[in-house]
Scaffold this active site. Structure first.
Site, PDB file in Angstrom:
ATOM      1  N   ASP A  74      -5.312   1.004   5.129  1.00  0.00           N
ATOM      2  CA  ASP A  74      -5.130   2.423   4.809  1.00  0.00           C
ATOM      3  C   ASP A  74      -4.577   2.649   3.414  1.00  0.00           C
ATOM      4  O   ASP A  74      -4.281   3.775   3.034  1.00  0.00           O
ATOM      5  CB  ASP A  74      -4.239   3.106   5.849  1.00  0.00           C
ATOM      6  CG  ASP A  74      -2.772   2.738   5.739  1.00  0.00           C
ATOM      7  OD1 ASP A  74      -2.485   1.603   5.322  1.00  0.00           O
ATOM      8  OD2 ASP A  74      -1.914   3.569   6.080  1.00  0.00           O
ATOM      9  N   ASP A 130      -1.757   1.779   1.773  1.00  0.00           N
ATOM     10  CA  ASP A 130      -0.362   1.985   1.376  1.00  0.00           C
ATOM     11  C   ASP A 130       0.341   0.673   1.010  1.00  0.00           C
ATOM     12  O   ASP A 130       1.485   0.680   0.583  1.00  0.00           O
ATOM     13  CB  ASP A 130       0.433   2.756   2.427  1.00  0.00           C
ATOM     14  CG  ASP A 130       0.474   2.086   3.791  1.00  0.00           C
ATOM     15  OD1 ASP A 130      -0.010   0.937   3.914  1.00  0.00           O
ATOM     16  OD2 ASP A 130       0.976   2.710   4.749  1.00  0.00           O
ATOM     17  N   SER A 137      -3.242   1.166   9.874  1.00  0.00           N
ATOM     18  CA  SER A 137      -2.811   0.417   8.690  1.00  0.00           C
ATOM     19  C   SER A 137      -3.414  -0.984   8.642  1.00  0.00           C
ATOM     20  O   SER A 137      -4.617  -1.144   8.563  1.00  0.00           O
ATOM     21  CB  SER A 137      -1.279   0.378   8.670  1.00  0.00           C
ATOM     22  OG  SER A 137      -0.795  -0.084   7.444  1.00  0.00           O
TER      23      SER A 137
END
Length: 452
Positions: free
Chosen positions: A250, A252, A109
């Site tokens: 990533d 999100d 992430s």
């Protein structure tokens, strides 16, 4: 009967968002991830399942971890579909729409390139439940035995993964939605959105400038993206753009930058989306934030008569509370937002589009729309623990911290917690005076440093 291996999964390997750590150290090693792939394949085989997707972000270590996970899964008899670099929410979406049984994302992430991790989704595109995680950890304690050659899985590549996901993102904004006339700077953090986010906004008609879209394996999140929006602020001001949008490695998380160069974080985006949905009559219940959410969000929603609830930090806890209440909108200050009426997990592109729908329909600038919410000054300090267990550090510091917190009274809100994704203890202080807030946060950080 297969022999059992002692303590291979002790302590538990799953954190608040899958498995994460420094590459080359347990559990992010090729040996362990090979076994992990095999264990996942065996667990889903017991459910009669055999098709698993793998996506990844742009870290150099992704090649290594992707290949050993693939080998482990195939050795357990699972079929594998590879999609290369793709945002985490894209893997969740494609797992669901391609009728796969599980999805795996190789990503850490917003962490630096030297870290990596593995996230999992079930066949419905949801994060794995505690029960399935426990099954996988249990399977890790069993001797790894390769399936016979006639029962090995197969591996293939999904060539149109990016195109499928781009169409999905555009559809969440509505069929007639257009961004004609808007100038947008996109910061892809040199991460997994680098080849999909530009397509989404360009195909919707925006005039885009793209930064942070040249990944080399080492520059993911480095001075770019939602955790480092300062570069985007400069580009928006320099180019005279209407706004900027920054994703994390990533995809999100998302934060935005208005035309004046002011950062619009996850709390403010939640306010914008919730107020718009309320006016449209489609807000399902209230909004879930976390204990880190700014009190200004809570007050702004209260003025609109919108219920607000706080969960523990982590999207899995936000999701759990949303489901319990039957609500659809929630998220974190970091920009990890959940729109459960549109998708099953945090999606930076989808969340950004929801804010843009409001801008287009209202015909107003992002800066003007956010004026309904006033954030309280908030300071966050991360204290590195140098390998010490974060929970132990907090426990040693607790008596002094509690004494100092009591002395502050009700004028300040203090939250001290171990990070679920990094080896740090986070100190958050919120109050009415920004200088006092910063000083108090540093004072509490010193107490924790002494306890390391």
């Amino acid at each position: 009967m297969a022999a059992r291996l002692k303590n291979i999964s002790n302590p538990p390997i799953f954190g608040t968002d899958g498995i994460r750590g420094a590459v080359g150290r347990f559990p992010i090693t090729p040996e362990f991830c090979l076994r992990l792939g095999w264990a996942v394949g065996k667990v889903f085989a017991r459910q009669g399942s055999s098709h698993i997707l793998i996506g990844k972000d742009t870290r150099i270590s992704g090649y290594m971890l992707e290949s050993v996970l693939e080998s482990g899964l195939v050795s357990a008899g699972a079929d594998v579909s590879l999609m290369g670099p793709m945002p985490t929410p894209a893997v969740a979406y494609l797992t669901r729409t391609l009728r796969a049984d599980a999805g795996i994302v190789v990503s850490a992430s917003h962490n630096p390139y030297g870290d990596n991790g593995i996230k999992f989704f079930d066949g419905d595109g949801n994060k794995l439940g505690d029960g399935v995680e426990a099954e996988i950890e249990g399977q890790l304690g069993v001797e790894m035995v390769c399936a016979p050659s006639d029962r090995l899985g197969r591996a293939s590549r999904i060539e149109d993964a990016a195109g499928r996901y781009i169409e999905f993102c555009k559809a969440t904004a509505g069929r007639g939605f257009r961004l004609h006339g808007l100038r947008i700077v996109l910061d892809c953090a040199h991460g997994a959105t680098y080849h999909v986010a530009p397509g989404v906004f360009e195909e919707l008609g925006a005039e885009i400038t793209v930064v942070g879209a040249s990944p080399n394996g080492f520059n993911i999140n480095a001075g770019r993206g939602s955790s480092h929006p300062q570069h985007l602020v400069g580009k928006v001001r320099e180019s005279g753009a209407d706004l900027g949008i920054a994703f994390d490695g990533d995809g999100d998380r998302v934060v935005m930058v208005d035309a004046k160069g002011e950062v619009v974080d996850g709390d403010e985006l939640l306010y914008l989306i919730a107020s718009h949905r309320q006016r449209q009559g489609v807000l399902q219940g209230g909004v879930v934030g976390t204990v880190m959410s700014n009190r200004g969000l809570e007050r702004a929603l209260a003025r609109l008569g919108i219920p607000f609830a706080r969960s523990a930090v982590g999207d899995r806890y936000v999701l759990k509370l949303l489901r319990r209440k039957g609500w659809s909108l929630g998220g974190e200050s970091s920009g990890h937002l959940l729109c459960l009426d549109l998708t099953t997990t945090g999606d930076g592109i989808v969340s950004a589009l929801q804010a843009l729908v409001l801008m287009v329909e209202a015909g107003k600038a992002l800066h003007d729309l956010k004026q309904g919410m006033t954030k309280l000054p908030q300071a966050i300090v991360n204290v590195a623990v140098d390998g010490a267990p974060t929970a132990s550090v907090c426990e040693r510091a607790a008596p002094t911290l509690r004494q100092r917190e009591r002395a502050l009274g009700d004028d300040y809100r203090v939250l001290i917690r171990p990070s679920g994704t990094e080896p740090v203890v986070r100190v958050m202080v919120e109050g009415d005076d920004s200088e006092d807030v910063a000083a108090i946060a540093e004072e509490f950080a010193v107490v924790i440093e002494k306890a390391v």
